[in-house]
Design a protein around this motif. Structure first.
Motif, PDB file in Angstrom:
ATOM      1  N   VAL A 212       0.831  -1.208   0.000  1.00 38.78           N
ATOM      2  CA  VAL A 212       0.000   0.000   0.000  1.00 38.78           C
ATOM      3  C   VAL A 212       0.863   1.256   0.000  1.00 38.78           C
ATOM      4  CG1 VAL A 212      -1.756   1.295   1.281  1.00 38.78           C
ATOM      5  CG2 VAL A 212      -1.944  -1.184   1.068  1.00 38.78           C
ATOM      6  N   GLY A 213       2.041   1.155   0.619  1.00 39.66           N
ATOM      7  CA  GLY A 213       2.941   2.306   0.652  1.00 39.66           C
ATOM      8  C   GLY A 213       3.353   2.786  -0.723  1.00 39.66           C
ATOM      9  N   LYS A 214       3.360   1.889  -1.702  1.00 41.72           N
ATOM     10  CA  LYS A 214       3.734   2.248  -3.081  1.00 41.72           C
ATOM     11  C   LYS A 214       2.641   3.070  -3.767  1.00 41.72           C
ATOM     12  CE  LYS A 214       6.053  -2.245  -3.599  1.00 41.72           C
ATOM     13  NZ  LYS A 214       5.977  -3.547  -4.310  1.00 41.72           N
ATOM     14  N   GLU A 215       1.409   2.941  -3.299  1.00 44.54           N
ATOM     15  CA  GLU A 215       0.267   3.500  -4.018  1.00 44.54           C
ATOM     16  C   GLU A 215      -0.429   4.634  -3.284  1.00 44.54           C
ATOM     17  OE1 GLU A 215      -4.091   2.005  -5.761  1.00 44.54           O
ATOM     18  OE2 GLU A 215      -2.681   0.541  -4.923  1.00 44.54           O
ATOM     19  N   ALA A 216      -0.510   4.551  -1.972  1.00 46.22           N
ATOM     20  CA  ALA A 216      -1.311   5.513  -1.204  1.00 46.22           C
ATOM     21  C   ALA A 216      -0.769   6.930  -1.334  1.00 46.22           C
ATOM     22  CB  ALA A 216      -1.332   5.097   0.262  1.00 46.22           C
ATOM     23  N   GLY A 217      -1.688   7.897  -1.245  1.00 45.43           N
ATOM     24  CA  GLY A 217      -1.251   9.280  -1.181  1.00 45.43           C
ATOM     25  C   GLY A 217      -0.411   9.494   0.066  1.00 45.43           C
ATOM     26  N   GLU A 218      -0.963   9.029   1.208  1.00 48.03           N
ATOM     27  CA  GLU A 218      -0.208   8.998   2.463  1.00 48.03           C
ATOM     28  C   GLU A 218      -0.592   7.730   3.212  1.00 48.03           C
ATOM     29  OE1 GLU A 218       1.027  12.716   4.675  1.00 48.03           O
ATOM     30  OE2 GLU A 218      -0.921  13.343   3.873  1.00 48.03           O
ATOM     31  N   LEU A 219       0.384   7.124   3.846  1.00 46.53           N
ATOM     32  CA  LEU A 219       0.152   5.909   4.620  1.00 46.53           C
ATOM     33  C   LEU A 219       0.631   6.136   6.047  1.00 46.53           C
ATOM     34  CD1 LEU A 219      -0.601   2.903   4.920  1.00 46.53           C
ATOM     35  CD2 LEU A 219       1.724   2.334   4.148  1.00 46.53           C
ATOM     36  N   PHE A 220      -0.261   5.863   7.002  1.00 47.76           N
ATOM     37  CA  PHE A 220       0.066   5.995   8.424  1.00 47.76           C
ATOM     38  C   PHE A 220       0.052   4.594   9.037  1.00 47.76           C
ATOM     39  CE2 PHE A 220      -1.789   9.904   6.969  1.00 47.76           C
ATOM     40  CZ  PHE A 220      -1.015  10.891   7.552  1.00 47.76           C
ATOM     41  N   VAL A 221       1.179   4.171   9.564  1.00 48.08           N
ATOM     42  CA  VAL A 221       1.318   2.833  10.141  1.00 48.08           C
ATOM     43  C   VAL A 221       1.282   2.974  11.660  1.00 48.08           C
ATOM     44  CG1 VAL A 221       2.741   0.760  10.271  1.00 48.08           C
ATOM     45  CG2 VAL A 221       2.715   2.133   8.162  1.00 48.08           C
ATOM     46  N   PHE A 222       0.202   2.484  12.264  1.00 48.83           N
ATOM     47  CA  PHE A 222       0.031   2.573  13.714  1.00 48.83           C
ATOM     48  C   PHE A 222       0.652   1.329  14.347  1.00 48.83           C
ATOM     49  CE2 PHE A 222      -3.227   5.206  11.849  1.00 48.83           C
ATOM     50  CZ  PHE A 222      -3.222   6.339  12.653  1.00 48.83           C
ATOM     51  N   GLN A 223       1.781   1.513  14.985  1.00 49.92           N
ATOM     52  CA  GLN A 223       2.554   0.401  15.531  1.00 49.92           C
ATOM     53  C   GLN A 223       2.576   0.432  17.052  1.00 49.92           C
ATOM     54  OE1 GLN A 223       6.878  -0.654  14.331  1.00 49.92           O
ATOM     55  NE2 GLN A 223       7.069   0.504  16.234  1.00 49.92           N
ATOM     56  N   ARG A 224       2.146  -0.663  17.654  1.00 45.09           N
ATOM     57  CA  ARG A 224       2.294  -0.796  19.106  1.00 45.09           C
ATOM     58  C   ARG A 224       3.534  -1.629  19.402  1.00 45.09           C
ATOM     59  NH1 ARG A 224      -2.611  -3.075  22.612  1.00 45.09           N
ATOM     60  NH2 ARG A 224      -2.059  -4.968  21.471  1.00 45.09           N
ATOM     61  N   THR A 225       3.546  -2.875  18.902  1.00 45.88           N
ATOM     62  CA  THR A 225       4.708  -3.741  19.114  1.00 45.88           C
ATOM     63  C   THR A 225       5.366  -4.023  17.773  1.00 45.88           C
ATOM     64  OG1 THR A 225       3.596  -4.814  20.980  1.00 45.88           O
ATOM     65  CG2 THR A 225       5.504  -5.934  20.046  1.00 45.88           C
ATOM     66  N   PRO A 226       6.585  -3.536  17.548  1.00 47.00           N
ATOM     67  CA  PRO A 226       7.253  -3.831  16.275  1.00 47.00           C
ATOM     68  C   PRO A 226       7.615  -5.309  16.164  1.00 47.00           C
ATOM     69  CG  PRO A 226       8.748  -2.695  17.771  1.00 47.00           C
ATOM     70  CD  PRO A 226       7.409  -2.701  18.439  1.00 47.00           C
ATOM     71  N   SER A 227       7.608  -5.814  14.955  1.00 47.53           N
ATOM     72  CA  SER A 227       7.965  -7.209  14.696  1.00 47.53           C
ATOM     73  C   SER A 227       9.347  -7.294  14.069  1.00 47.53           C
ATOM     74  CB  SER A 227       6.949  -7.852  13.740  1.00 47.53           C
ATOM     75  OG  SER A 227       5.672  -7.932  14.310  1.00 47.53           O
ATOM     76  N   PHE A 228      10.008  -8.400  14.323  1.00 48.50           N
ATOM     77  CA  PHE A 228      11.224  -8.713  13.572  1.00 48.50           C
ATOM     78  C   PHE A 228      10.799  -9.265  12.218  1.00 48.50           C
ATOM     79  CE2 PHE A 228      12.872  -9.146  17.944  1.00 48.50           C
ATOM     80  CZ  PHE A 228      14.087  -8.471  17.848  1.00 48.50           C
ATOM     81  N   THR A 229      11.294  -8.692  11.149  1.00 48.73           N
ATOM     82  CA  THR A 229      11.023  -9.253   9.830  1.00 48.73           C
ATOM     83  C   THR A 229      12.321  -9.322   9.041  1.00 48.73           C
ATOM     84  OG1 THR A 229       9.774  -9.021   7.769  1.00 48.73           O
ATOM     85  CG2 THR A 229      10.296  -6.987   8.949  1.00 48.73           C
ATOM     86  N   MET A 230      12.431 -10.376   8.262  1.00 49.04           N
ATOM     87  CA  MET A 230      13.650 -10.633   7.491  1.00 49.04           C
ATOM     88  C   MET A 230      13.321 -10.701   6.016  1.00 49.04           C
ATOM     89  SD  MET A 230      14.885 -13.344  10.287  1.00 49.04           S
ATOM     90  CE  MET A 230      13.156 -13.553  10.600  1.00 49.04           C
ATOM     91  N   PRO A 231      14.302 -10.463   5.152  1.00 58.10           N
ATOM     92  CA  PRO A 231      14.024 -10.450   3.712  1.00 58.10           C
ATOM     93  C   PRO A 231      13.614 -11.820   3.191  1.00 58.10           C
ATOM     94  CG  PRO A 231      16.381 -10.245   4.132  1.00 58.10           C
ATOM     95  CD  PRO A 231      15.703 -10.122   5.448  1.00 58.10           C
ATOM     96  N   VAL A 360       5.043   7.858   3.715  1.00 61.76           N
ATOM     97  CA  VAL A 360       4.797   6.829   4.732  1.00 61.76           C
ATOM     98  C   VAL A 360       5.241   7.343   6.097  1.00 61.76           C
ATOM     99  CG1 VAL A 360       5.312   4.476   5.484  1.00 61.76           C
ATOM    100  CG2 VAL A 360       5.031   4.978   3.038  1.00 61.76           C
ATOM    101  N   HIS A 361       4.329   7.224   7.074  1.00 65.36           N
ATOM    102  CA  HIS A 361       4.590   7.780   8.412  1.00 65.36           C
ATOM    103  C   HIS A 361       4.373   6.710   9.472  1.00 65.36           C
ATOM    104  CE1 HIS A 361       4.098  11.479   6.099  1.00 65.36           C
ATOM    105  NE2 HIS A 361       2.892  11.050   5.758  1.00 65.36           N
ATOM    106  N   LEU A 362       5.331   6.517  10.347  1.00 68.28           N
ATOM    107  CA  LEU A 362       5.207   5.573  11.455  1.00 68.28           C
ATOM    108  C   LEU A 362       4.627   6.290  12.663  1.00 68.28           C
ATOM    109  CD1 LEU A 362       5.792   2.700  12.543  1.00 68.28           C
ATOM    110  CD2 LEU A 362       8.002   3.589  13.338  1.00 68.28           C
ATOM    111  N   LYS A 363       3.550   5.736  13.192  1.00 69.97           N
ATOM    112  CA  LYS A 363       2.923   6.295  14.394  1.00 69.97           C
ATOM    113  C   LYS A 363       3.205   5.332  15.551  1.00 69.97           C
ATOM    114  CE  LYS A 363       0.638   9.501  14.015  1.00 69.97           C
ATOM    115  NZ  LYS A 363       1.002  10.938  14.014  1.00 69.97           N
ATOM    116  N   ASP A 364       4.007   5.794  16.486  1.00 67.95           N
ATOM    117  CA  ASP A 364       4.426   4.970  17.633  1.00 67.95           C
ATOM    118  C   ASP A 364       3.326   4.997  18.695  1.00 67.95           C
ATOM    119  OD1 ASP A 364       5.568   3.764  19.801  1.00 67.95           O
ATOM    120  OD2 ASP A 364       7.368   5.011  19.848  1.00 67.95           O
ATOM    121  N   CYS A 365       2.583   3.891  18.792  1.00 68.06           N
ATOM    122  CA  CYS A 365       1.433   3.844  19.709  1.00 68.06           C
ATOM    123  C   CYS A 365       1.820   3.466  21.130  1.00 68.06           C
ATOM    124  CB  CYS A 365       0.377   2.887  19.168  1.00 68.06           C
ATOM    125  SG  CYS A 365      -0.306   3.427  17.587  1.00 68.06           S
TER     126      CYS A 365
END
Length: 557
Positions: A212-231, A360-365
């Motif tokens: 969605v980040g590739k397409e949205a006008g603006e993207l707000f990601v509401f994050q409480r607990t971040p996850s470990f993610t790998m390629p 793209v904006h990270l919102k730290d919840c």
């Protein structure tokens, strides 16, 4: 993609004139991978089978999860049925990690190839299943008002099938477009020029954000607990490689069945501190470069040794810092406070890179908690974020949710909700004391979420089929585990859980994502191969941990 099937009333099953119920041998609840194989296996054994599925077609989670970026996190050749050599040869995967459309196409191919749909009633929920002690059968009621009587009842409901909204007030007030990842629309959804919010940053949220980040006008990601993610490092599969796989499927499947994870992911017996710091660093770099879940298999003790685990976690945090340009955002994306891999391991193609996009904006919840959902968007303590689209990627009532979503009443009127009021309990994750002839596939006391779910499903259905054959050959009418065997299995599950770091994170594995749900790790953490050995031993021991009945007379097997 196969057209959505027409729901025909299964009138070919005989009607009981006394009860008005239709009589079958086996009821199968669910038409995901487990339910599909159960329907096929029991039909081939000569049983009259009736399946029920809430969705409009086969596929389970892959029928519902059509969100952008939905993709399997195991290799496609591994995440596929092994029971039919013909299907293995006839189907060709296009990518190492298949996307949802290809997975659903495969699932439909299997259903067509095996003519499964005529045994399944879609858009139908089972609302109640009651054991009839006098007649030794299950009476199953659906939301269509139909009733079925069956000797055997198979719960192939899967560990992730009851979606969960976030516990935030005001959800119904939102006037924009509200989307749920687990119930995504079947038609395309556009995000161009729109202000989009995503709540949830587990595996599903990660897949959605990077698309969605590739397409949205603006993207707000509401994050409480971040996850470990790998390629993920996904690849298109070349024809020569596919031909090699098809020639060698038998040995690939055998390796998977004899592994701890039920799959072909590389695993090592190497303990983290058994190699030098330079060698450890090189091994981690290689795993990061190779992609997939290679890192989880690089060392044998990452879920047992906290110090080793923290070294690997810090390695991944370093990669986040290298990828995300804004140091403040990078720091917020770095998971802390729980062991790596204690939450579900995630794979991505460009998740961290997405936060380098200006839209793209990270919102730290944690620093700025969500207060409520409003008509216009999401209100945090710092203010309101106005949105056109709000996406919930907030997971499921995992492991037990589907089984507790309707009434299951066993012997002496005892309900499953009563039995599981303090947490799921069963013998081998397959059967429960007090619930004769009721079987589960990928049950919450087996390795369910910790191994390849298709290998588990096939194993469980085969075990159930063997038990049913044993009963048919010996004139037995019911089977259930003893209370002592059930308690012994739960004691083992608990003892093993104390050795793993999986208990050190607040996850759906332990029920922490559902309010008032009993907390605790009820999964079998000894690995798929050991689980298979326990299940095989139960059979080889002459089913001594089970009680059988012939007519009204109870027998010890």
């Amino acid at each position: 993609m196969t057209a959505e099937p027409i729901n025909l009333h299964p009138s070919h099953h005989p009607l009981n004139p006394q009860t008005g119920a239709r009589r079958v041998d086996v009821v199968v609840v669910g038409a995901g991978f487990g339910g599909m194989y159960a329907t096929y296996r029991f039909r081939e054994m000569g049983f009259r089978v009736q399946g029920f599925e809430a969705g409009g077609d086969v596929g389970g989670v892959w029928y519902w999860n059509r969100y952008p970026g939905a993709r399997v996190d195991l290799p496609s050749i591994d995440y596929s049925f092994s029971f039919s050599p013909e299907i293995e040869q006839e189907w060709t995967w296009s990518e190492q990690f298949a996307a949802q459309p290809e997975l659903l196409k495969y699932i439909n191919f299997v259903a067509d190839r095996l003519d499964l749909r005529r045994h399944i009633q879609f858009k139908t929920r089972v609302t109640r299943a009651v054991w009839d002690e006098a007649r030794k059968l299950w009476t199953v009621t659906t939301d269509r008002g139909d009733t079925y009587e069956a000797t055997y009842c198979i719960m192939a409901t899967g560990p992730l099938s009851i979606p969960k909204d976030p516990e935030i007030p005001g959800i119904d007030r939102f006037k924009g477009q509200l989307l749920r990842a687990a119930k995504w629309p079947h038609q395309p959804v556009g995000f161009a020029g729109k202000r989009v919010g995503v709540i949830g940053t587990g595996s599903t949220g990660i897949q959605i954000v990077q698309e969605v980040g590739k397409e949205a006008g603006e993207l707000f990601v509401f994050q409480r607990t971040p996850s470990f993610t790998m390629p993920m490092r996904n690849e298109v599969l070349e024809p020569d490689y596919v031909a090699e796989v098809k020639r060698n499927y038998a040995s690939i499947r055998e390796s998977a069945r004899n592994s701890a994870v039920g799959g072909v992911r590389p695993q090592s017996t190497r303990a983290f501190f058994s190699v030098t710091p330079r060698q450890r660093q090189q091994l981690l770099e290689d795993a990061w470069k190779n992609g997939g879940l290679a890192m989880l298999g690089t060392f044998s003790d990452l879920l047992a040794n906290p110090e080793a685990n923290e070294h690997v976690a810090e390695f991944v945090r370093g990669k986040i810092g290298e990828t995300v340009k804004d140091p403040v955002t990078a720091e917020k994306l770095k998971p802390r406070g729980y062991p790596i891999f204690a939450r579900r391991p995630c794979l991505d193609s460009s998740y961290y890179e997405t936060f380098n996009r200006p839209n793209v904006h990270l919102k730290d919840c944690i620093a700025d908690p969500i207060v409520e959902i409003t008509e216009r968007g999401v209100k945090t303590q710092a203010g309101e974020v106005e949105l056109d689209v709000l996406i919930f990627a907030t997971g499921y009532d995992g492991l037990t949710g589907a089984l507790l979503a309707f009434d299951i009443v066993g012997r002496d009127g005892r309900t499953m909700n009563e039995k599981w009021k303090d947490g799921a309990r069963s013998h081998l994750g397959l059967m429960m004391e007090g619930f004769p002839n009721l079987f589960m596939t990928t049950g919450p006391n087996g390795p369910a979420a910790l191994a390849n779910i298709i290998r588990i499903s096939e194993h469980d259905v085969d075990w159930i089929a063997a038990a049913m054959t044993h009963m048919e050959e010996n004139g037995l009418s019911t089977i259930e585990p003893t209370a002592q065997a059930e308690q012994a299995w739960m004691d083992l599950v608990y003892a093993l859980s104390q050795r793993t770091l999986l208990t050190k994170a607040k996850t759906w594995y332990v029920g922490a994502n559902v309010k008032d749900k009993p907390q605790g790790l009820t999964l079998f953490t000894g690995g798929f191969l050991k689980y298979r050995e326990h299940c095989a031993a139960a059979v080889q021991g002459g089913y001594r941990d089970f009680v059988f009945e012939r007519a009204q007379q109870a027998l010890a097997a």
